[in-house]
Enzyme design. Structure first.
Site, PDB file in Angstrom:
ATOM      1  N   ARG A 178     -37.768 -28.232  -2.857  1.00 51.33           N
ATOM      2  CA  ARG A 178     -37.328 -27.165  -1.956  1.00 51.33           C
ATOM      3  C   ARG A 178     -38.281 -27.235  -0.775  1.00 51.33           C
ATOM      4  O   ARG A 178     -38.450 -28.299  -0.201  1.00 51.33           O
ATOM      5  CB  ARG A 178     -37.334 -25.831  -2.705  1.00 51.33           C
ATOM      6  CG  ARG A 178     -36.468 -24.774  -2.062  1.00 51.33           C
ATOM      7  CD  ARG A 178     -36.413 -23.489  -2.865  1.00 51.33           C
ATOM      8  NE  ARG A 178     -37.720 -22.839  -2.998  1.00 51.33           N
ATOM      9  CZ  ARG A 178     -37.891 -21.610  -3.468  1.00 51.33           C
ATOM     10  NH1 ARG A 178     -36.861 -20.904  -3.880  1.00 51.33           N
ATOM     11  NH2 ARG A 178     -39.094 -21.085  -3.558  1.00 51.33           N
ATOM     12  N   MET A 219     -14.786  -1.254  -2.880  1.00 54.40           N
ATOM     13  CA  MET A 219     -15.915  -1.456  -1.962  1.00 54.40           C
ATOM     14  C   MET A 219     -16.943  -0.335  -2.060  1.00 54.40           C
ATOM     15  O   MET A 219     -18.145  -0.583  -2.054  1.00 54.40           O
ATOM     16  CB  MET A 219     -15.396  -1.552  -0.514  1.00 54.40           C
ATOM     17  CG  MET A 219     -16.465  -1.920   0.485  1.00 54.40           C
ATOM     18  SD  MET A 219     -15.862  -1.949   2.183  1.00 54.40           S
ATOM     19  CE  MET A 219     -14.690  -3.293   2.121  1.00 54.40           C
ATOM     20  N   LYS A 236     -40.856 -10.256  -0.367  1.00 49.31           N
ATOM     21  CA  LYS A 236     -39.782 -10.743   0.507  1.00 49.31           C
ATOM     22  C   LYS A 236     -38.479  -9.995   0.191  1.00 49.31           C
ATOM     23  O   LYS A 236     -38.407  -9.291  -0.824  1.00 49.31           O
ATOM     24  CB  LYS A 236     -39.613 -12.253   0.297  1.00 49.31           C
ATOM     25  CG  LYS A 236     -39.341 -12.633  -1.152  1.00 49.31           C
ATOM     26  CD  LYS A 236     -39.596 -14.113  -1.423  1.00 49.31           C
ATOM     27  CE  LYS A 236     -39.193 -14.435  -2.852  1.00 49.31           C
ATOM     28  NZ  LYS A 236     -39.532 -15.813  -3.235  1.00 49.31           N
ATOM     29  N   TYR A 294      -7.373  -0.794  -7.848  1.00 49.93           N
ATOM     30  CA  TYR A 294      -6.718  -1.955  -7.236  1.00 49.93           C
ATOM     31  C   TYR A 294      -6.212  -2.915  -8.307  1.00 49.93           C
ATOM     32  O   TYR A 294      -6.894  -3.176  -9.302  1.00 49.93           O
ATOM     33  CB  TYR A 294      -7.716  -2.721  -6.368  1.00 49.93           C
ATOM     34  CG  TYR A 294      -7.940  -2.121  -5.010  1.00 49.93           C
ATOM     35  CD1 TYR A 294      -6.902  -1.951  -4.102  1.00 49.93           C
ATOM     36  CD2 TYR A 294      -9.225  -1.752  -4.621  1.00 49.93           C
ATOM     37  CE1 TYR A 294      -7.137  -1.421  -2.837  1.00 49.93           C
ATOM     38  CE2 TYR A 294      -9.474  -1.227  -3.360  1.00 49.93           C
ATOM     39  CZ  TYR A 294      -8.422  -1.062  -2.472  1.00 49.93           C
ATOM     40  OH  TYR A 294      -8.654  -0.546  -1.226  1.00 49.93           O
TER      41      TYR A 294
HETATM   42  C1  LIG Z   1     -40.209 -15.692  -4.478  1.00 56.33           C
HETATM   43  C2  LIG Z   1     -41.440 -16.471  -4.683  1.00 56.33           C
HETATM   44  C3  LIG Z   1     -42.381 -16.067  -5.640  1.00 56.33           C
HETATM   45  C4  LIG Z   1     -42.104 -14.954  -6.635  1.00 56.33           C
HETATM   46  O1  LIG Z   1     -41.228 -15.435  -7.614  1.00 56.33           O
HETATM   47  P1  LIG Z   1     -40.722 -14.539  -8.860  1.00 56.33           P
HETATM   48  O2  LIG Z   1     -39.926 -15.478  -9.674  1.00 56.33           O
HETATM   49  O3  LIG Z   1     -39.906 -13.447  -8.282  1.00 56.33           O
HETATM   50  O4  LIG Z   1     -41.945 -14.041  -9.547  1.00 56.33           O
HETATM   51  C5  LIG Z   1     -43.568 -16.762  -5.705  1.00 56.33           C
HETATM   52  N1  LIG Z   1     -43.805 -17.831  -4.891  1.00 56.33           N
HETATM   53  C6  LIG Z   1     -42.908 -18.264  -3.977  1.00 56.33           C
HETATM   54  C7  LIG Z   1     -43.222 -19.442  -3.148  1.00 56.33           C
HETATM   55  C8  LIG Z   1     -41.684 -17.617  -3.864  1.00 56.33           C
HETATM   56  O5  LIG Z   1     -40.777 -18.063  -2.986  1.00 56.33           O
END
Ligand SMILES: *Cc1c(COP(=O)(O)O)cnc(C)c1O
Length: 347
Positions: free
Chosen positions: A131, A296, A37, A248
């Site tokens: 969650r 930036m 992701k 800055y």
């Molecule tokens: C992001 C995620 C993972 C991976 O987690 P890491 O801590 O990066 O290994 C696994 N399962 C779910 C549901 C996630 O959202």
């Protein structure tokens, strides 16, 4: 023609593959997947999937259908799960893209039953993180009867803390769900969970951060290799006299005459202001401290005594555990914040 950027990420294919192999070897009885992701945690999801598929990974996870679409067709034999499930707005995408939704709520389960009741899906059950996911009560209510569940999963809240009581509590809750809900496979562990011991692996693990060089637990120390090396080009060199200020806010005053390099990198590239006073770059073997505020698109570093010229590239110190300790940013933020202006160059 577009000019080539003056900042780049050197990405180590061998280290990525070696990290996956090490994580897979922790639990020989389980398959090892990969969370890709957020564009493969900032590295580039397409390139990560290609490399991990060639290494043997078969199960990939993205957050959204948009990410699934950008990934395009997966290598042969690989499957994709979409962690955020199916919203109403996702229905057209879920119809056309080959991926399993991870169903998180009663509404999503009902939607999936209308959309594709016989197609395989994954189910997320919340075991204490509060969650995403069905409550155990919802999951056991008959709601899931007749669904073709491929992966039944839950997610650990505290796996990076070996002694945290949440770990065993979630493990026990998940084992109970496994006894009562039929699925093809069961999955609980993220990167840190993989280090928590055999009992956490079930059929499939879902590492993310550790693939990309993140170290969440001491067990991974010395095994997980860095994958990402940011580098930036020197745009200008200047000799600054003593008692002058840099950047800055004029927050840094030169204590003596300094040679200063201005690098093409700033907070818009994920190099946030918390690196001021904490960050450094390497010019060959010379460590060059960041001076004054991060702009930036630019930073100033002290290259007094280093043999550098305009156009040279410096390696930013970006070892994830130490950069995290120095800045207070998490290792996840350090990776996913890396912007779109880098050239991503795989070795
Ligand atoms: C992001 C995620 C993972 C991976 O987690 P890491 O801590 O990066 O290994 C696994 N399962 C779910 C549901 C996630 O959202």
């Amino acid at each position: 023609m577009i000019a080539s950027p003056a900042l780049r990420l050197i990405l180590d294919s061998d280290a990525l593959a070696a990290n996956w192999r090490w994580l897979a070897a922790r639990n020989p009885g389980a398959a090892c997947g990969a969370a890709v992701k957020a564009n493969g945690y900032g590295l580039g999801a397409v390139q990560v999937v290609q490399r991990l598929a060639a290494t043997g990974c078969r199960d990939f996870f993205v957050a959204t259908w948009d990410e699934a679409e950008r990934l395009g067709p997966l290598p042969d034999g690989c499957a994709l799960s979409v962690l955020h499930g199916v919203r109403e707005a996702d229905v057209p995408a879920a119809r056309s893209i080959i991926a399993r939704p991870v169903l998180n709520s009663t509404e999503q389960v009902v939607r999936w039953r209308q959309l594709a009741p016989d197609d395989p899906c994954d189910i997320m059950v919340d075991t204490g993180m509060n969650r995403l996911g069905l409550t155990p009560e919802q999951a056991l209510s008959g709601l899931l009867d007749g669904l073709a569940i491929d992966v039944l999963m839950s997610h650990l809240a505290c796996a990076d803390e070996a002694a945290h009581p949440m770990n065993d509590a979630q493990l026990n809750a998940f084992a109970e769900l496994k006894r009562r809900i039929k699925a093809r496979r069961y999955s609980l562990a993220n990167s840190a969970g993989i280090c928590a011991g055999d009992g956490f692996a079930f059929d499939l693990t879902r590492p993310g951060i550790a693939l990309y060089g993140g170290i969440q637990r001491s067990e991974a120390d010395g095994h997980i290799r860095p994958v990402v090396q940011p580098e930036a080009e020197i745009l200008q060199l200047r000799d600054v006299p003593a008692s002058a200020t840099i950047g800055y806010g004029a927050t840094f005053t030169t204590p003596y005459p300094m040679r200063v390099a201005i690098l093409n990198l700033g907070y818009a590239d994920g190099y946030l202001r918390c690196f001021a006073g904490n960050g450094s770059a390497m010019a060959g073997e010379v460590s060059c401290t960041v001076l004054g505020r991060v702009s930036m698109d630019l930073i100033a570093v002290d290259v007094t005594g280093a043999d550098v010229r305009e156009g040279d590239w410096l390696r930013l110190d970006y070892h994830l555990p130490s950069a995290s300790a120095a800045t207070g940013l998490s290792q996840y933020e350090l990776l996913t914040g890396l912007g779109s202006r880098y050239q991503r160059r795989w070795t």
